[in-house]
Design an enzyme around this catalytic site. Structure first.
Site, mmCIF file in Angstrom:
data_model
loop_
_atom_site.group_PDB
_atom_site.id
_atom_site.type_symbol
_atom_site.label_atom_id
_atom_site.label_comp_id
_atom_site.label_asym_id
_atom_site.label_seq_id
_atom_site.Cartn_x
_atom_site.Cartn_y
_atom_site.Cartn_z
ATOM 1 C CG ASP A 1 11.995 -20.673 -26.541
ATOM 2 O OD1 ASP A 1 10.945 -20.305 -27.130
ATOM 3 O OD2 ASP A 1 12.532 -21.767 -26.762
HETATM 4 C C1 BGC Z 1 10.183 -22.617 -29.307
HETATM 5 C C2 BGC Z 1 10.837 -21.517 -30.140
HETATM 6 C C3 BGC Z 1 9.762 -20.774 -30.898
HETATM 7 C C4 BGC Z 1 8.762 -20.238 -29.908
HETATM 8 C C5 BGC Z 1 7.629 -19.451 -30.555
HETATM 9 C C6 BGC Z 1 9.041 -22.127 -28.449
HETATM 10 O O1 BGC Z 1 8.337 -23.197 -27.926
HETATM 11 O O2 BGC Z 1 11.158 -23.225 -28.493
HETATM 12 O O3 BGC Z 1 11.785 -22.061 -31.019
HETATM 13 O O4 BGC Z 1 10.334 -19.774 -31.681
HETATM 14 O O5 BGC Z 1 8.162 -21.304 -29.191
HETATM 15 O O6 BGC Z 1 6.770 -20.303 -31.239
#
Ligand code: BGC
Length: 752
Positions: A229
């Site tokens: 993530d």
């Molecule tokens: C989120 C993810 C997301 C990623 C990219 C993170 O803060 O938890 O679900 O895909 O950002 O935007």
């Protein structure tokens, strides 16, 4: 493309570099070798492709796209085909926009109504989550672009999300928090998996070898790449060794350097870096070799599809006096700002820049609608004038429909809710409107359950969840009966927050959160405790009625290696066509293990014309009866009877049958002097081994007891037997007067 040969040509620095993003959204190119960069994008219910300033919180703008209903809504469809169609549409958009991977689906379990990100998640139930996610992935990937199932694993709160530890026992992880990943990984083969921010039992997901390699790859057969993530990496070399292939977005070279240093210092095997590169490049080329940038993206057609999907997801929670559907001939009041500006998506990384939206008010153009704003969403308040205007509209109309729910700020990625209430101004409005007009219906826009202190005062409640940009079209179709509602709740609605099983431990401070409720999440808890709920898991009404009958099993008794076929007849007993969701729950009747009363193990959505009946068939395998055994570290079925219940919700199960399932696996038991008679007596072989002991005991202790009438009066035979149940084997030394060698000999036999 010979990926291994390609990796063999890369320098260590190039390989370490490939293991992190080039920027917020791209994998790195290696120009020297002709390796192209590929782009990934949020996700999950549409595209958030950022051409300019990038961020992971939905702050900066992204291209215009189509916002489909969020997972909280699509799960309510209980419709695999629908999820697949939505995935196909998103897959087409990815091809058009040259995206290799869409960052979703998000499959974390809705453990508490408070999780700020619940709207992005499917359900409190692992089976429903797994089925919905697998279908979505199949749809997207049928277009030769990838998905990234996220956030692996046990990421069930936003509170301290980047550092908190989710402390969960092995069985609970396996039964509740893993299947949402496991089923799709096995069935739909997502190209990538996104590991979560949090730690699991103290170890960051991003450096958890057990999670990313032992379970995900070795057990479930995942063969794509794992990405972090955004910003989830703490110790990068440890991550590479654990099986985290791609760090996103990047650490601006800092962590790449650490990988190189760790390899040079002999602390990280270069083979691990090679493997990560191979996995990344496999997917890079899978996309590149199948790219079809000329795929059309017909946004208008997808808007219509989003409306159709939203209509299939709405859950009719209450419909007293058949207040719904409304008649187009009547004058209807639409009250509440959400009628004009619906809340149809959540905040954060899934926030989509919609090319258009359709509100209910717009969709109802041409009908006899009186609109009153009712409350101001931005101010989260209702002035006296607003309430007065709403009351007047309600009085002037045959039926008043209040559009209510949670404003954006109430639930979002990045933080949790602190309570389960709706805005006070909305509660006040609903109560005032209901008093002015007894024919009041409430439409809800929310990603997670809310308390409904006003429930008894209104005749109808329609849960629209966060239904995407075309939600207004869907709402008007359902409210006026062009579509018969067929959604069912993918979660329980507790009466109050304190009823939720995670209530005492949710959030956790300061280190993390203990999942002390174990497997008793959602209805598994409410059913076990026989608690009243506002609306049970699986509940959903229709404008017609259905009858379940004639439950048939392919056998009365099976081995755990056999499949069981269950057939039930569902009949539409009303006067209009509709779709029933036949839900099948399995319960262990006589096992020793503490288990939920029933668990969802099958569902089928079936369309029936008025008066029509159809047979619905389910196939159950070992997993439908098994629990996770922590001695075997595997799924296990306890021999015995199981209930098979089928019906329209977890609390409306009119047909039931029993099947006996016999285990083909024996759980190894080791006996010692502390083993108690009750446990030993369950095992016929063990009983044989201790037969001499029992005889010897009977000859001394039992004989004396039988002769002693006072003793017999004080303790009945039954009492005596019950007490003996808990006697450890070593008791024979103290109470049976037997020599120690006898005990040793017995133990040898028992364990032999
Ligand atoms: C989120 C993810 C997301 C990623 C990219 C993170 O803060 O938890 O679900 O895909 O950002 O935007």
């Amino acid at each position: 493309m010979d990926i291994k040969a390609l990796v063999a040509q890369m320098t260590l620095e190039e390989k370490a570099g490939l293991c992190s993003g080039a920027d917020f959204w791209h994998t790195k190119a290696v120009e020297r070798l002709g390796i192209p960069a590929t782009m990934v994008s949020d996700g999950p219910h549409g595209l958030r492709k950022q051409d300019q300033a990038a961020d992971h919180l939905g702050v900066n703008d992204s291209i215009e796209a189509v916002c489909f209903p969020a997972a909280c809504a699509t799960a309510a469809s209980f419709d695999r085909d629908l999820l697949r169609r939505m995935g196909e549409a998103i897959g087409d958009s990815c091809q058009h926009e040259q995206l290799s991977v869409v960052l979703g689906p998000a499959v974390n379990i809705k453990r508490s109504p408070l999780c700020g990100r619940n709207f992005e998640y499917f359900s409190e139930d692992p089976y429903l989550t797994g089925e919905a996610a697998a279908s979505f992935i199949e749809g997207v990937q049928s277009r030769n672009v990838g998905t990234s199932i996220k956030h692996f694993a046990a990421n069930n709160q936003e509170h301290r999300r980047m550092s908190s530890s989710s402390d969960v026992d092995e069985r609970t992880l396996r039964e509740i928090y893993f299947p949402g990943f496991e089923t799709p990984v096995k069935r739909a083969k997502p190209w990538t998996v996104m590991c979560s921010y949090n730690r699991i039992n103290g170890v960051y997901a991003s450096e958890n070898r057990w999670l990313l390699t032992d379970v995900l790859r070795n057990e479930w057969g995942f063969d794509g790449y794992v990405m972090s993530d955004w910003g989830a990496v703490s110790n990068r070399p440890a991550g590479v060794a654990a099986g985290l292939d791609l760090e996103m977005p990047s650490s601006n070279g800092v962590n790449d350097k650490k990988i190189v240093e760790a390899v040079k210092a002999g602390k990280l095997a270069e083979a691990d870096v090679d493997l990560a590169c191979e996995r990344i490049l496999n997917i890079v080329y899978r996309y590149v070799e199948n790219a079809k940038p000329d795929t059309p993206w017909d946004m208008e057609a997808q808007h219509a599809l989003a409306a159709d999907i939203a209509a299939e997801c709405m859950v009719l929670l209450k419909n007293e006096d058949a207040i719904l559907p409304l008649s187009k001939a009547d004058s209807i009041a639409f009250i509440g700002e959400f009628a004009q500006k619906p809340r149809f998506q959540g905040g954060g990384s899934s926030h989509i820049h919609c090319f258009k939206t359709t509100s209910a008010l717009e969709a109802a153009k041409g009908l006899n609608i009186i609109y009153a704003q009712g409350y101001d969403v931005a101010a989260d308040a209702a002035t006296d004038d607003m309430i007065a205007e709403a009351v007047a509209a309600a009085k002037a109309a045959k039926v008043a429909v209040v559009f209510a729910g949670l404003p954006d700020a109430y639930e979002s990625e990045g933080y949790d809710r602190s309570h389960m209430r709706m805005p006070e101004c909305q509660v006040k409005l609903i109560e005032a409107v209901a008093e002015a007009n007894p024919n009041t219906v409430v439409v809800l826009h929310n990603g997670s359950p809310v308390e409904m202190p006003w429930l008894d005062k209104v005749k109808g409640v329609l849960e629209a969840y966060l239904g995407g940009q075309a939600v207004g079209i869907a709402l008007v179709k359902v409210l006026f009966g062009d579509v018969n509602p067929c959604g069912h709740l993918p979660e329980s609605f507790p009466i109050k927050l304190e009823d939720n099983p995670s209530y005492l431990y949710y959030s956790g401070e300061p280190r993390g959160t203990e999942y002390r409720e174990g497997v008793f999440v959602g209805y598994r808890y409410y059913d076990k405790k026989k608690m009243d709920v506002l609306f049970p898991f699986g509940h959903g009404l229709s404008y017609t009625s259905f009858e379940y009958s004639n439950l048939r099993l392919s056998a009365d008794c099976i081995r755990d290696t056999d499949a069981l076929t269950v057939t039930v007849t569902v009949k539409n007993t009303g006067s209009r066509a509709g779709k029933a969701v036949a839900q099948l729950y399995v319960g262990d009747v006589e096992g020793d293990v503490i288990r939920p009363v029933r668990e969802l193990k099958g569902y089928e959505k079936v369309e029936l014309q008025a008066g029509e009946a159809k047979d619905v068939t389910f196939t159950l395998d070992k997993r439908a009866f098994a629990y996770w055994n922590t001695t075997l570290h595997d799924w296990h079925v306890e021999t015995g009877d199981f209930t098979i219940e089928v019906g329209a919700s977890s609390r409306d199960l009119p047909v039931c049958a029993r099947v006996r399932v016999e285990s083909t696996v024996k759980v190894p038991v080791h006996y010692d002097a502390d083993s108690v008679f009750m446990d030993i007596m369950k095992d016929p072989k063990a009983v044989e081994a201790i037969r001499p002991l029992i005889d010897a005991m009977n000859a001394t202790f039992r004989h004396e007891y039988d002769q002693d009438s006072a003793a017999k009066e004080a303790i009945t035979d039954d009492m005596n037997d019950a007490m003996m149940n808990y006697m450890p084997l070593r008791g024979v030394l103290s109470f049976g007067g037997l020599p120690g060698e006898v005990l040793e000999e017995i133990l040898r036999k028992l364990n032999g």
